[in-house]
Write a protein that holds these residues in place. Structure first.
Motif, PDB file in Angstrom:
ATOM      1  N   ASP A  81       0.837  -1.175  -0.083  1.00 32.50           N
ATOM      2  CA  ASP A  81      -0.069  -0.058  -0.171  1.00 32.50           C
ATOM      3  C   ASP A  81       0.852   1.121  -0.013  1.00 32.50           C
ATOM      4  OD1 ASP A  81      -2.097  -2.125   0.178  1.00 32.50           O
ATOM      5  OD2 ASP A  81      -2.859  -0.881   2.103  1.00 32.50           O
ATOM      6  N   ALA A  82       0.458   2.275  -0.683  1.00 33.10           N
ATOM      7  CA  ALA A  82       1.010   3.558  -0.674  1.00 33.10           C
ATOM      8  C   ALA A  82       0.124   4.643  -0.730  1.00 33.10           C
ATOM      9  CB  ALA A  82       1.711   3.749  -1.823  1.00 33.10           C
ATOM     10  N   VAL A  83       0.390   5.599   0.112  1.00 38.56           N
ATOM     11  CA  VAL A  83      -0.411   6.913   0.174  1.00 38.56           C
ATOM     12  C   VAL A  83      -0.150   8.002  -0.839  1.00 38.56           C
ATOM     13  CG1 VAL A  83      -1.044   8.917   1.690  1.00 38.56           C
ATOM     14  CG2 VAL A  83      -0.786   6.751   2.644  1.00 38.56           C
ATOM     15  N   VAL A  84      -0.935   8.160  -1.982  1.00 32.45           N
ATOM     16  CA  VAL A  84      -0.358   8.855  -3.174  1.00 32.45           C
ATOM     17  C   VAL A  84      -1.431   9.925  -3.060  1.00 32.45           C
ATOM     18  CG1 VAL A  84      -0.233   8.792  -5.575  1.00 32.45           C
ATOM     19  CG2 VAL A  84       0.088   6.871  -4.509  1.00 32.45           C
ATOM     20  N   GLU A  85      -0.688  11.274  -3.119  1.00 27.33           N
ATOM     21  CA  GLU A  85      -1.210  12.600  -2.800  1.00 27.33           C
ATOM     22  C   GLU A  85      -2.385  12.452  -1.945  1.00 27.33           C
ATOM     23  OE1 GLU A  85      -0.345  14.972  -4.299  1.00 27.33           O
ATOM     24  OE2 GLU A  85       0.778  14.729  -5.940  1.00 27.33           O
ATOM     25  N   GLY A  86      -2.131  11.924  -0.617  1.00 25.26           N
ATOM     26  CA  GLY A  86      -3.139  11.786   0.397  1.00 25.26           C
ATOM     27  C   GLY A  86      -4.132  10.838   0.360  1.00 25.26           C
ATOM     28  N   LEU A 206       3.860   1.036   2.221  1.00 31.13           N
ATOM     29  CA  LEU A 206       5.225   1.223   1.615  1.00 31.13           C
ATOM     30  C   LEU A 206       5.878   2.512   1.540  1.00 31.13           C
ATOM     31  CD1 LEU A 206       7.377  -0.302  -0.166  1.00 31.13           C
ATOM     32  CD2 LEU A 206       5.919   0.325  -2.087  1.00 31.13           C
ATOM     33  N   GLY A 207       4.907   3.705   1.416  1.00 36.02           N
ATOM     34  CA  GLY A 207       5.721   5.081   1.321  1.00 36.02           C
ATOM     35  C   GLY A 207       4.510   6.064   1.080  1.00 36.02           C
ATOM     36  N   TYR A 208       5.103   7.318   0.831  1.00 37.42           N
ATOM     37  CA  TYR A 208       4.080   8.366   0.762  1.00 37.42           C
ATOM     38  C   TYR A 208       4.945   9.188  -0.319  1.00 37.42           C
ATOM     39  CZ  TYR A 208       2.585   7.084   5.530  1.00 37.42           C
ATOM     40  OH  TYR A 208       2.050   6.595   6.363  1.00 37.42           O
ATOM     41  N   ILE A 209       4.054   9.365  -1.295  1.00 36.60           N
ATOM     42  CA  ILE A 209       4.452  10.305  -2.446  1.00 36.60           C
ATOM     43  C   ILE A 209       3.526  11.150  -2.900  1.00 36.60           C
ATOM     44  CG2 ILE A 209       3.763   8.516  -4.129  1.00 36.60           C
ATOM     45  CD1 ILE A 209       5.978   9.372  -5.824  1.00 36.60           C
TER      46      ILE A 209
END
Length: 422
Positions: A81-86, A206-209
């Motif tokens: 899972d990733a947080v993409v633009e919130g 996994l990360g925040y972008i």
């Protein structure tokens, strides 16, 4: 060839990383005399590739090592899972893969390498030399005949039918063989550091972008192995701005880390990974083969480096073990290994290079992708996550230990008391 020039080993491998240790295990399991050289006194180095993909877990199962491996201290991830633009998005769902290897593993590389070393030591033809650095090649009539090494007791030569460079992206043996990789420009570097988990941590991420930056948060149980993408060569500027500026950038990109970034008190806690993508045009010469990062340095994107290196090792074993048993290493077999492995490497490196463009935009304060692209990713996520699970977790051309090669095992495993197991 005089008696003193006869090879003492079937194969000598420079580099005790995943590629070298897996190849050493496979060759020794086939009864071949193999020596692995590791220049350090142990495997304990932080911020190495720790991602073990489902394809590698499957390979370990083919070798009868799966259950022992899964007893190590590790983290199993069913999804990425990733947080993409919130917005939280499931990028890959490994549960859609065939059981039982339908998860990704995060395992400290030193634990993985120590595990492989213990298992390989059960084969009487396996030799692991620690504190031993490959210094050059033994060359005779344009044929590699072995390697010169430096040990705490001085220098020596190890003659072998096949010499393998698995000594990483700064490979000494690759240079000694006169092989120079083509470099592909990379616009980013990555800073690595450890952070404690914040109180009430979010689901594994996994990360925040976003336009505020890109931060990785690899779950390590009680902590995060964290990374932050920066512009290539941008560390000096960041250091000049001070640790406070680094902590501010981290919390802007990943607000969840705000309670714990204060634990970064010294630049010694921060390690620079200079991201590279390169590839040899030719991976071999008579008596010599480069695999893993020595043949093709991979970006950290998708965390595939360890798995591609292991796939190289398996492909080389499948192709050459029978010939090594007969005392030869046909150059056409080495060429065939490159042809087999080069296509997956080229495809993945191309995708990684395109991924760097998006990451570079985030690292410089721009949106990593237009809003409509993010919306499409979110809407299509239920379908995309199945594809990405297979692409990342299994790969383009997964390798399997060939039954004929595995069946050629001539050695016996030692029991702890020294007795052999048939």
């Amino acid at each position: 060839m005089s008696p003193q020039d006869q090879p003492e080993r079937d194969c000598v491998i420079a580099g005790g990383g995943p590629a070298g240790m897996v190849l050493g295990y496979l060759l020794a399991g086939a009864g071949l005399k193999v020596t692995v050289l590791e220049k350090h006194a142990d495997f304990l180095r932080d911020f190495r590739g720790d991602t073990v993909h489902p394809s590698t877990v499957t390979l370990l199962g083919e070798l009868g090592l799966r259950e022992k491996f899964l007893q190590l201290p590790l983290t199993r991830l069913p999804t990425l899972d990733a947080v993409v633009e919130g917005q939280r998005i499931t990028m890959a769902d490994f549960r859609t893969l065939r059981a039982p290897d339908n998860f990704l593993v995060l395992a400290p590389q030193w634990d993985f390498l120590n595990f492989l070393a213990r298992e390989a030591a059960a084969f009487p033809t396996f030799e692991l030399l620690m504190n031993t650095e490959a210094g050059g090649l033994i060359m005779e009539q344009d044929q590699v005949r072995g390697v010169r090494v430096e040990t705490p007791d001085g220098g020596r030569e190890i003659r072998a039918t096949l010499t393998v460079a698995a000594d990483g992206r700064a490979s000494v043996l690759r240079s000694a063989a006169g092989l120079v990789p083509d470099e592909f420009g990379v616009p980013i570097d990555v800073l690595w550091f450890n952070l404690p988990k914040p109180p009430s941590p979010p689901p594994v991420t996994l990360g925040y972008i976003s336009s505020r930056g890109m931060v990785l948060t690899l779950d390590r149980g009680d902590r995060y192995q964290s990374g932050m993408a920066i512009q290539k060569g941008g560390l000096d500027e960041l250091r000049a701005a001070g640790l406070g500026a680094l902590r501010e950038r981290l919390t802007r990109a990943a607000p969840v880390l705000q309670p714990v970034v204060g634990t970064l008190q010294d630049w010694e806690q921060v390690k620079l990974l200079s991201v590279q993508i390169n590839r040899l045009r030719r991976w071999y010469r008579p008596g010599f083969m480069a695999i893993g990062d020595a043949a093709h340095a991979m970006s950290p994107v998708f965390g595939v480096g360890v798995n591609f290196a292991i796939q190289d090792a398996v492909a080389l074993f499948n192709a050459i073990s029978g010939d090594l048993a007969a005392g030869t290493a046909p150059v056409e077999k080495l060429a065939a290994v490159q042809r087999r492995r080069e296509m997956p490497v080229k495809v993945m490196q191309l995708i990684q290079r395109n991924g760097h463009k998006a990451i570079s935009r985030a690292a410089t304060g721009r949106r990593f992708a237009p809003r409509w692209v993010v919306a499409v990713i979110r809407i299509a996520s239920p379908l995309l996550r199945r594809f990405t699970a297979r692409f990342i977790g299994v790969g383009i051309r997964p390798e399997h230990v060939k039954p004929a090669a595995a069946g050629s095992r001539r050695s016996r495993r030692r029991q702890p008391g020294g007795r052999s197991l048939t």
